[in-house]
Design a protein around this motif. Structure first.
Motif, PDB file in Angstrom:
ATOM      1  N   GLN A  49       0.841  -1.212   0.000  1.00 48.60           N
ATOM      2  CA  GLN A  49       0.000   0.000   0.000  1.00 48.60           C
ATOM      3  C   GLN A  49       0.873   1.258   0.000  1.00 48.60           C
ATOM      4  O   GLN A  49       0.654   2.191  -0.776  1.00 48.60           O
ATOM      5  N   GLU A  50       1.876   1.273   0.865  1.00 50.13           N
ATOM      6  CA  GLU A  50       2.760   2.440   0.948  1.00 50.13           C
ATOM      7  C   GLU A  50       3.515   2.651  -0.370  1.00 50.13           C
ATOM      8  O   GLU A  50       3.725   3.788  -0.809  1.00 50.13           O
ATOM      9  N   VAL A  53       1.112   4.354  -2.741  1.00 48.59           N
ATOM     10  CA  VAL A  53       0.869   5.756  -2.348  1.00 48.59           C
ATOM     11  C   VAL A  53       2.044   6.626  -2.799  1.00 48.59           C
ATOM     12  O   VAL A  53       1.856   7.692  -3.390  1.00 48.59           O
ATOM     13  N   ARG A  54       3.252   6.153  -2.521  1.00 50.39           N
ATOM     14  CA  ARG A  54       4.433   6.937  -2.929  1.00 50.39           C
ATOM     15  C   ARG A  54       4.546   7.015  -4.446  1.00 50.39           C
ATOM     16  O   ARG A  54       4.938   8.036  -5.004  1.00 50.39           O
ATOM     17  N   ALA A  57       1.935   9.445  -5.827  1.00 48.93           N
ATOM     18  CA  ALA A  57       2.319  10.821  -5.484  1.00 48.93           C
ATOM     19  C   ALA A  57       3.510  11.282  -6.327  1.00 48.93           C
ATOM     20  O   ALA A  57       3.597  12.445  -6.712  1.00 48.93           O
TER      21      ALA A  57
ATOM     22  N   GLU B  38      -7.040   4.567   0.340  1.00 49.67           N
ATOM     23  CA  GLU B  38      -5.960   5.417   0.871  1.00 49.67           C
ATOM     24  C   GLU B  38      -5.604   6.532  -0.117  1.00 49.67           C
ATOM     25  O   GLU B  38      -5.389   7.685   0.287  1.00 49.67           O
ATOM     26  N   LEU B  39      -5.556   6.186  -1.398  1.00 47.15           N
ATOM     27  CA  LEU B  39      -5.246   7.205  -2.410  1.00 47.15           C
ATOM     28  C   LEU B  39      -6.336   8.274  -2.437  1.00 47.15           C
ATOM     29  O   LEU B  39      -6.046   9.466  -2.589  1.00 47.15           O
ATOM     30  N   ARG B  40      -7.574   7.847  -2.300  1.00 45.90           N
ATOM     31  CA  ARG B  40      -8.682   8.818  -2.271  1.00 45.90           C
ATOM     32  C   ARG B  40      -8.558   9.717  -1.041  1.00 45.90           C
ATOM     33  O   ARG B  40      -8.711  10.935  -1.128  1.00 45.90           O
ATOM     34  N   ALA B  41      -8.275   9.098   0.106  1.00 47.20           N
ATOM     35  CA  ALA B  41      -8.177   9.868   1.349  1.00 47.20           C
ATOM     36  C   ALA B  41      -7.067  10.909   1.264  1.00 47.20           C
ATOM     37  O   ALA B  41      -7.166  11.979   1.863  1.00 47.20           O
ATOM     38  N   ARG B  42      -6.017  10.603   0.521  1.00 45.85           N
ATOM     39  CA  ARG B  42      -4.897  11.540   0.393  1.00 45.85           C
ATOM     40  C   ARG B  42      -5.047  12.478  -0.798  1.00 45.85           C
ATOM     41  O   ARG B  42      -4.131  13.235  -1.106  1.00 45.85           O
ATOM     42  N   GLY B  43      -6.175  12.390  -1.488  1.00 44.36           N
ATOM     43  CA  GLY B  43      -6.411  13.278  -2.628  1.00 44.36           C
ATOM     44  C   GLY B  43      -5.577  12.939  -3.845  1.00 44.36           C
ATOM     45  O   GLY B  43      -5.370  13.782  -4.719  1.00 44.36           O
ATOM     46  N   LEU B  44      -5.086  11.699  -3.926  1.00 39.21           N
ATOM     47  CA  LEU B  44      -4.256  11.303  -5.064  1.00 39.21           C
ATOM     48  C   LEU B  44      -5.060  10.688  -6.205  1.00 39.21           C
ATOM     49  O   LEU B  44      -4.533  10.442  -7.279  1.00 39.21           O
TER      50      LEU B  44
END
Lengths: 183, 193
Positions: A49-50, A53-54, A57, B38-44
């Protein structure tokens, strides 16, 4: 839609459908690398997951001087190294337990165990080269080592795995015993 | 005499076995949902925006109305050219999730059809979310989402009006339902070249 077009579409739209396609394309490899690097499924899920996310981003900074697969794997490995540092008592015990597999697959379980007993650096080189098909040049870039180190680590890792399989009386080992005896 | 590599055969056999490890294990399906959340929650990931679907519906209505107007003029010996667009009405931001989407669709649709029938609407289009910023100083093209490019509110749609009177265009802009649903409207004259 090819990966390149899918990537452009996701960068432009940031839409869920494009992301899910990228995720499904690359997550099997990332999860294998992470799970075999850390050995624990629950932690591997967190690290996967991390990693995403990275990656999402940082995607606008992806320069395409490597493949997306290599770039994502690099992020996954950095996340693994951080996880290992963050949990010294359990994860950084050098050996990673074999991931859960079908109980009947004893031969494969022996192999997983032998790989899991390698030191993290050797284990990563072996997994990236022999399991996932990365080149030594790619591995050198991923692990910030030189190609010569990657080759020597691979040679040592293979030898250690063979020795572990022989010591464990692996049914497929007899020919390797004979070969190893000549080393 | 060449050196014989006794290790190579053992390596080949080991590598063949190691390659079978690439067949698994796969990540559990639940992880995909966790990652997306998680991506949605972080606005990604872009949120699902109900009003984008409304704009698509309104644009479709405009196309239908345009076709109706064109059909009416098709019987004339010399069909009149479509009215020239004089103002662009940009819709910014808007409601994220409509409580009653059907009512909202009807509101946009009725507004667009009314303008089209009055001959005051040339076109309405929904824009994609992509934005390409050409940075002359850096000498490169940077691909961004509309949300990144338009920090305040993403530009997501527009209507082309045909009125020649700026006061009338302003009146139409004030009547846009988008203003009642959290959005902003930008009115700009179109250069007549």
């Amino acid at each position: 839609v090819g990966e390149a077009r899918l990537l452009v579409r996701f960068l432009a739209e940031r839409d869920e459908a494009s992301f899910r396609r990228l995720y499904r394309l690359h997550s099997p490899l990332l999860y294998r690398v992470i799970l075999r690097s850390l050995g624990r499924a629950a932690l591997a899920e967190d690290v996967l997951q991390e990693t995403w996310v990275r990656a999402v981003a940082g995607l606008p900074r992806f320069r395409r001087d490597s493949t997306l697969r290599t770039w994502l794997t690099g992020i996954a490995l950095r996340c693994c190294h951080e996880a290992r540092r963050a949990e010294p008592a359990s994860v950084a015990d050098e050996a990673a337990p074999a991931p859960a597999l079908a109980p009947a697959d004893d031969s494969r379980l022996d192999l997983e165990r032998a790989v899991g007993e390698l030191a993290p650096g050797r284990r990563e080189v072996l997994l990236l080269h022999d399991v996932e098909g990365f080149t030594h040049a790619e591995i050198a870039a991923l692990l910030a080592i030189d190609e010569g180190t990657s080759k020597s680590q691979l040679s040592r890792a293979r030898r250690q795995v063979r020795e572990r399989l022989v010591a464990g009386a692996d049914p497929a080992a007899p020919t390797e015993v004979a070969t190893d005896a000549r080393d | 005499m060449p050196e014989i590599d006794f290790d190579s055969g053992a390596d080949d056999r080991l590598v063949r076995r190691l390659r079978t490890l690439a067949e698994g294990p796969a990540p559990p399906e639940r992880v995909e949902e966790r990652v997306v959340a998680e991506l949605r929650a972080r606005g990604l990931l872009e949120p699902r925006r109900a009003w984008r679907r409304l704009l698509a519906a309104a644009a479709a209505v405009v196309l239908f109305a345009g076709g109706w107007l064109a059909g009416r003029s098709a019987s004339d010996p010399a069909p009149a050219p479509p009215p020239a667009a004089t103002y662009a009405l940009f819709l910014l931001g808007g409601v994220e999730e409509a409580a009653n989407e059907a009512e909202l669709v009807e509101e946009y649709r009725a507004w667009a059809v009314g303008l089209a029938r009055a001959g005051e609407l040339a076109a309405g289009e929904k824009l994609g979310r992509a934005a390409w910023l050409l940075d002359g100083a850096a000498g490169e093209t940077v691909l961004r989402t509309a949300a990144e490019a338009h920090r305040a509110a993403p530009l997501s749609g527009f209507f082309l009006l045909t009125t020649g009177d700026p006061e009338e265009a302003l009146t139409i802009a004030r009547s846009c339902p988008h203003l009642r649903h959290g959005g902003e409207v930008l009115l700009r004259p179109i250069e007549q070249t």
